[in-house]
Design a protein around this motif. Structure first.
Motif, PDB file in Angstrom:
ATOM      1  N   THR A 120       0.736  -1.390   0.056  1.00 34.74           N
ATOM      2  CA  THR A 120      -0.027  -0.004   0.095  1.00 34.74           C
ATOM      3  C   THR A 120       0.852   1.300   0.084  1.00 34.74           C
ATOM      4  O   THR A 120       0.301   2.290  -0.172  1.00 34.74           O
ATOM      5  CB  THR A 120      -1.122  -0.016   1.276  1.00 34.74           C
ATOM      6  OG1 THR A 120      -0.275  -0.244   2.262  1.00 34.74           O
ATOM      7  CG2 THR A 120      -2.126  -1.179   1.093  1.00 34.74           C
ATOM      8  N   LYS A 132      -9.911   0.145   2.624  1.00 37.18           N
ATOM      9  CA  LYS A 132     -10.196   1.330   1.568  1.00 37.18           C
ATOM     10  C   LYS A 132      -8.784   1.533   1.313  1.00 37.18           C
ATOM     11  O   LYS A 132      -8.547   2.203  -0.050  1.00 37.18           O
ATOM     12  CB  LYS A 132     -10.792   2.535   2.653  1.00 37.18           C
ATOM     13  CG  LYS A 132     -12.277   2.318   3.060  1.00 37.18           C
ATOM     14  CD  LYS A 132     -12.592   3.566   3.580  1.00 37.18           C
ATOM     15  CE  LYS A 132     -14.213   3.484   3.929  1.00 37.18           C
ATOM     16  NZ  LYS A 132     -14.565   4.640   4.619  1.00 37.18           N
ATOM     17  N   ALA A 133      -7.724   1.456   1.961  1.00 33.86           N
ATOM     18  CA  ALA A 133      -6.473   1.921   1.485  1.00 33.86           C
ATOM     19  C   ALA A 133      -6.028   0.864   0.474  1.00 33.86           C
ATOM     20  O   ALA A 133      -5.364   1.502  -0.605  1.00 33.86           O
ATOM     21  CB  ALA A 133      -5.567   1.737   2.626  1.00 33.86           C
ATOM     22  N   GLU A 148      -6.884   1.119  -7.457  1.00 28.71           N
ATOM     23  CA  GLU A 148      -7.222   1.897  -8.647  1.00 28.71           C
ATOM     24  C   GLU A 148      -5.919   2.816  -9.046  1.00 28.71           C
ATOM     25  O   GLU A 148      -5.887   3.226 -10.305  1.00 28.71           O
ATOM     26  CB  GLU A 148      -8.187   2.728  -7.931  1.00 28.71           C
ATOM     27  CG  GLU A 148      -9.758   2.114  -7.401  1.00 28.71           C
ATOM     28  CD  GLU A 148     -10.140   1.570  -8.836  1.00 28.71           C
ATOM     29  OE1 GLU A 148     -10.335   2.216  -9.933  1.00 28.71           O
ATOM     30  OE2 GLU A 148     -10.716   0.431  -8.549  1.00 28.71           O
ATOM     31  N   LYS A 149      -5.089   3.122  -8.109  1.00 30.08           N
ATOM     32  CA  LYS A 149      -3.941   3.791  -8.532  1.00 30.08           C
ATOM     33  C   LYS A 149      -3.132   3.225  -9.568  1.00 30.08           C
ATOM     34  O   LYS A 149      -2.702   3.705 -10.676  1.00 30.08           O
ATOM     35  CB  LYS A 149      -3.132   4.407  -7.288  1.00 30.08           C
ATOM     36  CG  LYS A 149      -1.948   5.259  -7.756  1.00 30.08           C
ATOM     37  CD  LYS A 149      -1.218   5.781  -6.530  1.00 30.08           C
ATOM     38  CE  LYS A 149      -0.210   6.867  -6.514  1.00 30.08           C
ATOM     39  NZ  LYS A 149       0.167   7.505  -5.193  1.00 30.08           N
ATOM     40  N   SER A 187      -7.851  -6.526  -3.721  1.00 28.79           N
ATOM     41  CA  SER A 187      -7.022  -6.296  -2.344  1.00 28.79           C
ATOM     42  C   SER A 187      -7.855  -7.117  -1.387  1.00 28.79           C
ATOM     43  O   SER A 187      -9.065  -7.131  -1.435  1.00 28.79           O
ATOM     44  CB  SER A 187      -7.144  -4.973  -1.989  1.00 28.79           C
ATOM     45  OG  SER A 187      -6.489  -4.605  -0.835  1.00 28.79           O
ATOM     46  N   LYS A 190      -7.970  -0.545  -1.771  1.00 28.98           N
ATOM     47  CA  LYS A 190      -8.900  -0.323  -2.861  1.00 28.98           C
ATOM     48  C   LYS A 190      -7.993   0.746  -3.648  1.00 28.98           C
ATOM     49  O   LYS A 190      -8.119   0.998  -4.670  1.00 28.98           O
ATOM     50  CB  LYS A 190     -10.180  -0.254  -2.387  1.00 28.98           C
ATOM     51  CG  LYS A 190     -10.850  -1.604  -2.231  1.00 28.98           C
ATOM     52  CD  LYS A 190     -12.444  -1.086  -1.791  1.00 28.98           C
ATOM     53  CE  LYS A 190     -13.061  -2.600  -1.578  1.00 28.98           C
ATOM     54  NZ  LYS A 190     -14.718  -2.591  -1.267  1.00 28.98           N
ATOM     55  N   LYS A 191      -7.936   1.925  -2.873  1.00 29.72           N
ATOM     56  CA  LYS A 191      -7.255   3.194  -3.501  1.00 29.72           C
ATOM     57  C   LYS A 191      -6.026   2.720  -4.248  1.00 29.72           C
ATOM     58  O   LYS A 191      -5.896   3.256  -5.378  1.00 29.72           O
ATOM     59  CB  LYS A 191      -7.042   4.149  -2.342  1.00 29.72           C
ATOM     60  CG  LYS A 191      -7.983   4.859  -1.900  1.00 29.72           C
ATOM     61  CD  LYS A 191      -7.894   5.841  -0.824  1.00 29.72           C
ATOM     62  CE  LYS A 191      -9.122   6.825  -0.432  1.00 29.72           C
ATOM     63  NZ  LYS A 191      -8.690   7.670   0.567  1.00 29.72           N
ATOM     64  N   VAL A 192      -5.097   2.110  -3.778  1.00 28.57           N
ATOM     65  CA  VAL A 192      -3.966   1.443  -4.136  1.00 28.57           C
ATOM     66  C   VAL A 192      -4.187   0.696  -5.726  1.00 28.57           C
ATOM     67  O   VAL A 192      -3.555   1.170  -6.644  1.00 28.57           O
ATOM     68  CB  VAL A 192      -2.997   0.560  -3.342  1.00 28.57           C
ATOM     69  CG1 VAL A 192      -2.033  -0.092  -4.336  1.00 28.57           C
ATOM     70  CG2 VAL A 192      -2.338   1.625  -2.169  1.00 28.57           C
ATOM     71  N   ASP A 217      -4.724   2.729 -12.957  1.00 29.32           N
ATOM     72  CA  ASP A 217      -4.843   3.961 -13.765  1.00 29.32           C
ATOM     73  C   ASP A 217      -3.321   4.161 -14.305  1.00 29.32           C
ATOM     74  O   ASP A 217      -3.540   4.695 -15.593  1.00 29.32           O
ATOM     75  CB  ASP A 217      -5.074   5.418 -12.790  1.00 29.32           C
ATOM     76  CG  ASP A 217      -6.631   5.271 -12.303  1.00 29.32           C
ATOM     77  OD1 ASP A 217      -7.492   4.818 -13.094  1.00 29.32           O
ATOM     78  OD2 ASP A 217      -6.632   6.068 -11.437  1.00 29.32           O
TER      79      ASP A 217
END
Length: 319
Positions: free
Chosen positions: A10, A38-39, A45-46, A58, A41-43, A49
């Motif tokens: 992460t 949440k962290a 998506e990053k 995750s 899922k953000k990673v 992208d």
């Protein structure tokens, strides 16, 4: 579909490793365990992208909890035709403050850096491909001969490292030693596990990212040291050997695990782009066996159980 599991992804070296892996392993599923869903899922998506990789997931995992590790392994095992091609044990902590403990009562640094990674690895072994790769992120701080700024390790026993006695030594000294000792344990585990998997084609290696300023490893440092770590030490990457940015270290870790160039490396320690010898203590067979047996006991895992599973799948017997 083959799966790649990367802990500690992460942020820092782990994130950069996952990013690089998404670039070079287009047809494999990349699994990023995270304490904070949440962290995680953000990673994902990053990374999506940046790379357009389509198969990233995750799952919740806290290496400071044996129950969480079991739940993670069980959830992963329910995936249809699970086949793990790479397991990268990269997550780690360094606590130079007051002693902290895991959910199971182990000293935190040893509990997360060694016992957590050990338990996860043993539980995922039945799902490893026969030509899979397991990597443990270690550190040059494990070797007193290198005279790093960190206190050198002292291996006593698995029990004493998990349940340390009170000491009058300064907290930062004790914390540094616990970190370097946990990194020594990562290397001894690499050697012992590779020996026990000698009748398979699984590769088990240890990786030294070198000094990597700018990562979250310094979160328990003093404000002054954190400032130096994040703003001054990165300059060293320009002219000092074995000092890397998180991006460089992460890329090197991914390449070691995935590249055809290193596919024949087994049971080695990889540092600054080459295979090097480790400390005298890392080859101590008494230490290795004590660590292995004690870790099985503390994590409530049974290697014999996984030997049977592996034998069934591969039709081989592991000594």
């Amino acid at each position: 579909m083959n799966s790649i599991v990367i802990t500690g992804a992460t942020s820092g070296i782990g994130f950069e490793c996952a990013l690089r892996m998404a670039e070079i392993a287009k047809n494999e599923q990349i699994i990023i365990p995270a304490r904070n869903v949440k962290a995680g899922k953000k990673v994902i998506e990053k990374i999506k992208d940046k790379t357009r990789h389509k198969n990233l997931i995750s799952l919740e995992l806290d290496l400071a909890s044996l129950q969480s590790i079991r739940q993670f392994s069980e959830k992963l095992s329910r995936e249809k035709n699970l086949s793990i091609s790479i397991l990268i044990n990269n997550a780690g902590v360094q606590n130079i403050g007051k002693t902290q403990y895991t959910t199971d009562g182990f000293e935190q640094t040893f509990g997360v850096n060694h016992l957590g990674a050990f338990a996860l690895t043993i539980q995922l072994l039945p799902f490893m491909k026969n030509d899979g790769h397991i990597t443990f992120t270690s550190s040059e701080t494990h070797d007193p001969a290198l005279k790093t700024p960190i206190e050198p390790p002292i291996y006593t026993s698995t029990q004493e490292l998990a349940f340390p006695k009170e000491t009058s030594e300064k907290q930062n000294i004790v914390g540094q030693r616990r970190y370097s000792t946990s990194k020594l344990c990562n290397i001894m585990t690499t050697y012992e596990l590779q020996a026990r998997l000698k009748l398979t084609n699984i590769r088990v290696n240890a990786y030294d990212p070198g000094l990597t300023p700018g990562t979250g490893l310094a979160r328990t440092y003093t404000p002054v040291m954190r400032f130096l770590w994040n703003n001054v030490f990165p300059i060293l990457t320009l002219f000092k050997s074995n000092v890397h940015t998180p991006a460089q270290a992460g890329k090197n870790l991914a390449n070691l695990a995935y590249s055809e160039k290193y596919k024949d490396l087994k049971g080695i320690y990889f540092s600054d782009g080459k295979v090097v010898k480790t400390s005298v203590d890392s080859y101590n067979r008494r230490f290795q066996k004590d660590l292995w047996n004690g870790s099985l006991e503390l994590t409530k895992t049974t290697f014999t159980e996984y030997q049977k599973e592996i034998s069934k799948r591969w039709r081989q017997v592991i000594e």
